[in-house]
Design a protein around this motif. Sequence first.
Motif, PDB file in Angstrom:
ATOM      1  N   LEU A 121     -45.653 -46.962 -21.499  1.00  0.00           N
ATOM      2  CA  LEU A 121     -45.135 -46.484 -22.328  1.00  0.00           C
ATOM      3  C   LEU A 121     -46.823 -46.376 -22.330  1.00  0.00           C
ATOM      4  N   ALA A 122     -47.240 -47.283 -22.776  1.00  0.00           N
ATOM      5  CA  ALA A 122     -49.124 -46.836 -23.406  1.00  0.00           C
ATOM      6  C   ALA A 122     -49.717 -47.151 -21.937  1.00  0.00           C
ATOM      7  N   GLU A 123     -49.960 -47.651 -20.881  1.00  0.00           N
ATOM      8  CA  GLU A 123     -50.609 -47.727 -19.240  1.00  0.00           C
ATOM      9  C   GLU A 123     -49.933 -46.229 -19.062  1.00  0.00           C
ATOM     10  N   GLN A 124     -48.745 -45.602 -18.706  1.00  0.00           N
ATOM     11  CA  GLN A 124     -48.303 -44.198 -18.811  1.00  0.00           C
ATOM     12  C   GLN A 124     -49.296 -42.891 -19.483  1.00  0.00           C
ATOM     13  N   TYR A 125     -49.541 -43.256 -20.730  1.00  0.00           N
ATOM     14  CA  TYR A 125     -50.067 -42.287 -21.431  1.00  0.00           C
ATOM     15  C   TYR A 125     -51.707 -42.192 -21.889  1.00  0.00           C
ATOM     16  N   GLY A 126     -51.708 -43.728 -22.047  1.00  0.00           N
ATOM     17  CA  GLY A 126     -53.618 -43.897 -22.191  1.00  0.00           C
ATOM     18  C   GLY A 126     -54.051 -43.931 -23.245  1.00  0.00           C
ATOM     19  N   TYR A 127     -53.064 -43.436 -24.654  1.00  0.00           N
ATOM     20  CA  TYR A 127     -54.033 -42.999 -25.526  1.00  0.00           C
ATOM     21  C   TYR A 127     -53.241 -43.745 -27.075  1.00  0.00           C
ATOM     22  N   PHE A 128     -52.745 -44.818 -27.067  1.00  0.00           N
ATOM     23  CA  PHE A 128     -52.272 -45.688 -28.259  1.00  0.00           C
ATOM     24  C   PHE A 128     -52.117 -46.990 -27.243  1.00  0.00           C
ATOM     25  N   ASP A 129     -52.310 -47.757 -29.065  1.00  0.00           N
ATOM     26  CA  ASP A 129     -52.071 -48.930 -28.574  1.00  0.00           C
ATOM     27  C   ASP A 129     -51.048 -49.492 -29.256  1.00  0.00           C
ATOM     28  N   VAL A 130     -50.635 -51.196 -28.532  1.00  0.00           N
ATOM     29  CA  VAL A 130     -49.408 -51.957 -28.457  1.00  0.00           C
ATOM     30  C   VAL A 130     -49.706 -53.270 -29.039  1.00  0.00           C
ATOM     31  N   ILE A 131     -49.151 -53.082 -30.121  1.00  0.00           N
ATOM     32  CA  ILE A 131     -49.265 -54.629 -30.659  1.00  0.00           C
ATOM     33  C   ILE A 131     -48.165 -54.893 -31.322  1.00  0.00           C
ATOM     34  N   GLU A 132     -47.659 -56.880 -30.926  1.00  0.00           N
ATOM     35  CA  GLU A 132     -46.787 -57.282 -31.048  1.00  0.00           C
ATOM     36  C   GLU A 132     -46.715 -57.763 -32.306  1.00  0.00           C
ATOM     37  N   THR A 133     -46.252 -57.408 -33.951  1.00  0.00           N
ATOM     38  CA  THR A 133     -46.440 -58.035 -34.864  1.00  0.00           C
ATOM     39  C   THR A 133     -45.228 -58.760 -35.815  1.00  0.00           C
ATOM     40  N   GLY A 134     -44.282 -58.092 -35.166  1.00  0.00           N
ATOM     41  CA  GLY A 134     -42.594 -58.634 -35.440  1.00  0.00           C
ATOM     42  C   GLY A 134     -42.688 -56.648 -36.497  1.00  0.00           C
ATOM     43  N   TRP A 135     -41.289 -56.790 -37.236  1.00  0.00           N
ATOM     44  CA  TRP A 135     -40.795 -55.560 -37.616  1.00  0.00           C
ATOM     45  C   TRP A 135     -40.362 -55.814 -39.075  1.00  0.00           C
ATOM     46  N   PRO A 136     -41.425 -55.588 -39.876  1.00  0.00           N
ATOM     47  CA  PRO A 136     -41.850 -55.768 -41.571  1.00  0.00           C
ATOM     48  C   PRO A 136     -40.758 -56.217 -42.266  1.00  0.00           C
ATOM     49  N   LYS A 137     -39.358 -55.033 -42.046  1.00  0.00           N
ATOM     50  CA  LYS A 137     -38.454 -55.390 -43.319  1.00  0.00           C
ATOM     51  C   LYS A 137     -37.449 -56.608 -43.133  1.00  0.00           C
ATOM     52  N   PHE A 138     -38.186 -57.558 -41.725  1.00  0.00           N
ATOM     53  CA  PHE A 138     -37.299 -58.461 -41.724  1.00  0.00           C
ATOM     54  C   PHE A 138     -37.873 -59.695 -43.282  1.00  0.00           C
ATOM     55  N   ASP A 139     -39.344 -59.291 -43.028  1.00  0.00           N
ATOM     56  CA  ASP A 139     -39.719 -60.320 -44.280  1.00  0.00           C
ATOM     57  C   ASP A 139     -39.083 -59.808 -45.486  1.00  0.00           C
ATOM     58  N   HIS A 140     -38.700 -58.828 -45.433  1.00  0.00           N
ATOM     59  CA  HIS A 140     -37.444 -58.423 -47.145  1.00  0.00           C
ATOM     60  C   HIS A 140     -36.727 -58.903 -47.198  1.00  0.00           C
ATOM     61  N   ILE A 141     -35.942 -58.883 -46.006  1.00  0.00           N
ATOM     62  CA  ILE A 141     -34.927 -59.738 -45.897  1.00  0.00           C
ATOM     63  C   ILE A 141     -34.642 -61.494 -45.926  1.00  0.00           C
ATOM     64  N   LEU A 142     -35.655 -62.087 -45.695  1.00  0.00           N
ATOM     65  CA  LEU A 142     -35.889 -63.424 -45.232  1.00  0.00           C
ATOM     66  C   LEU A 142     -36.366 -63.556 -47.005  1.00  0.00           C
ATOM     67  N   ASN A 143     -37.133 -63.297 -47.426  1.00  0.00           N
ATOM     68  CA  ASN A 143     -37.686 -63.569 -48.954  1.00  0.00           C
ATOM     69  C   ASN A 143     -36.761 -62.507 -50.387  1.00  0.00           C
ATOM     70  N   PHE A 144     -36.031 -61.866 -50.348  1.00  0.00           N
ATOM     71  CA  PHE A 144     -34.876 -61.179 -50.955  1.00  0.00           C
ATOM     72  C   PHE A 144     -34.260 -62.948 -51.575  1.00  0.00           C
ATOM     73  N   ASP A 145     -33.762 -62.509 -52.928  1.00  0.00           N
ATOM     74  CA  ASP A 145     -33.206 -63.168 -53.882  1.00  0.00           C
ATOM     75  C   ASP A 145     -32.174 -63.641 -53.099  1.00  0.00           C
ATOM     76  N   SER A 146     -31.269 -64.204 -52.382  1.00  0.00           N
ATOM     77  CA  SER A 146     -30.122 -64.475 -51.771  1.00  0.00           C
ATOM     78  C   SER A 146     -29.100 -64.218 -53.130  1.00  0.00           C
ATOM     79  N   SER A 147     -29.248 -64.745 -54.452  1.00  0.00           N
ATOM     80  CA  SER A 147     -27.963 -65.140 -54.932  1.00  0.00           C
ATOM     81  C   SER A 147     -27.289 -64.441 -55.761  1.00  0.00           C
ATOM     82  N   ARG A 148     -25.770 -64.888 -55.566  1.00  0.00           N
ATOM     83  CA  ARG A 148     -24.291 -63.457 -55.308  1.00  0.00           C
ATOM     84  C   ARG A 148     -24.852 -62.505 -56.034  1.00  0.00           C
ATOM     85  N   PRO A 149     -24.986 -61.606 -55.864  1.00  0.00           N
ATOM     86  CA  PRO A 149     -25.828 -60.596 -57.350  1.00  0.00           C
ATOM     87  C   PRO A 149     -23.827 -59.576 -57.969  1.00  0.00           C
ATOM     88  N   GLU A 150     -23.666 -59.467 -58.935  1.00  0.00           N
ATOM     89  CA  GLU A 150     -22.317 -59.081 -59.454  1.00  0.00           C
ATOM     90  C   GLU A 150     -21.937 -58.189 -59.434  1.00  0.00           C
TER      91      GLU A 150
END
Length: 343
Positions: A121-150
Motif C-alpha cells: 500500500l505504501a508503494e501504491q500511495y507513496g506518502y507514508f512510511d511503514v515500520i514493523e515494531t510489533g503491536w504495543p498491547k502485547f507488552d501490556h498482556i505479557l507484562n501484566f500481573d498474572s496472579s489469579r484475580p478474585e
Amino acid sequence: MKFLFYLVHEYSIPVFRPLVSYLLTEKKEYDFRFFLSEKVNQLVPKDWDEFRKLYSLEEANNFNPNFVLCAENYLDYRLPGLKVQLFHGVGIEKEAHYSIRHFFDIYLTSGPLVTKRFDELAEQYGYFDVIETGWPKFDHILNFDSSRPEVFGEKDTDKKVILYAPTFSRRMQSAEILAATIPQQIYKDELWLIKFHELMSPRLKNLFDSLEGENLKIVKDSDITPYLHLSDIMISDTSSVIYEFSCLDKPVITFRTIGNFEKGLDIQDPEQLRPALDLLLQDSNYKKAERLSMLRRVNPYLDGNISARVFEALGKVHSEGLSAKKTKPANLFRKAKIWSGYY
C-alpha cells in the motif's frame, strides 16, 4: 521529542498503557500529553497525571508534539506533528484493517504478514512510511500481573474458565448463533466469561443478559487482559483478541472464522462446540505448533519490549525524516466529518 496520545475510544487505553509506562520509566527526557474525549477521560488509569491531559486543539497546538500516536481509525488532522497509526487490534482477516483513510504519515505494523500488505500500500500511495515494531498491547498482556484475580470468590478457584469473546462485525460475529447454544454447553465445574467488544450491538448484548448465573458472568471491565490470564480456553470467531490470547500459549476455538484457520480449532456447527471444548481441556497442546506459527506471522515480538522498538523507530524518523516524499491526498470528505464532529 514530544508525543501526543490520541484517545477517543476506551479500546485505545490498553494499547497505550505500555508505551506510557515506558516513557515514565525509561525515557523521562521525552515529554508527552493525552488528547482525550470526555468519555475516555473517565476511564484512563489514575496514574495518568491530570496536567498531561489536553482537551482542545489550542492546547495541543501549544504543546506542539513531534508525533501524534493513535490507535483509532481516524484522528483530527488539524493536530500538529506526524500522525502515527498503531492500530487497536491485529484483526488481519478484516479488510478494514488495511483501509487507508489518508490521516497517517506512519504505520507501525505488528509482524511480517501485516507489514507485507502495508508495504504494498505504501508503494501504491507513496506518502507514508511503514515500520514493523510489533503491536504495543502485547507488552501490556505479557507484562501484566498474572496472579489469579478474585473474580468469583474462593469457592470457584478450581473451576475451568472458558472465555467467550466475539467480534462485533456483523459479517463475522458469532454471538447471534451461539447465544442459543451456550447455556447447554456449560458444565457445573466450569466458569464461563462473556466479554463483548466496545462496539458490539446492544441487541446482541441483550441476548446474553438473561443467561447470567452461577456459572456464567458477563465481564463489564473495558480491558480484557486480566481475563485472558484467568481463562483456560477462549471461544471466538474472527476477533483479533484471538491473537492476544494465543500469546499466552493457550488454546482457542473459532466459530466459522474467516481465513488463517491455523490460529485455532475451527468449528462450523454449534453442536461441535462441546466436543471441541472437551478435546482442548484434555489436551491444551492440540495444534499448538500451527497456532504459534500463525502468531509469529502476525506478531513475532513476544519479549515485552515492543514499546522500546516503537520509540526507537520514531526517534530514527525524528532524526532522519520520512522516506516517503509524496503528500497526502486532500481527503476533503473525511476532513468534513472532522469539522462536523461526526467522528
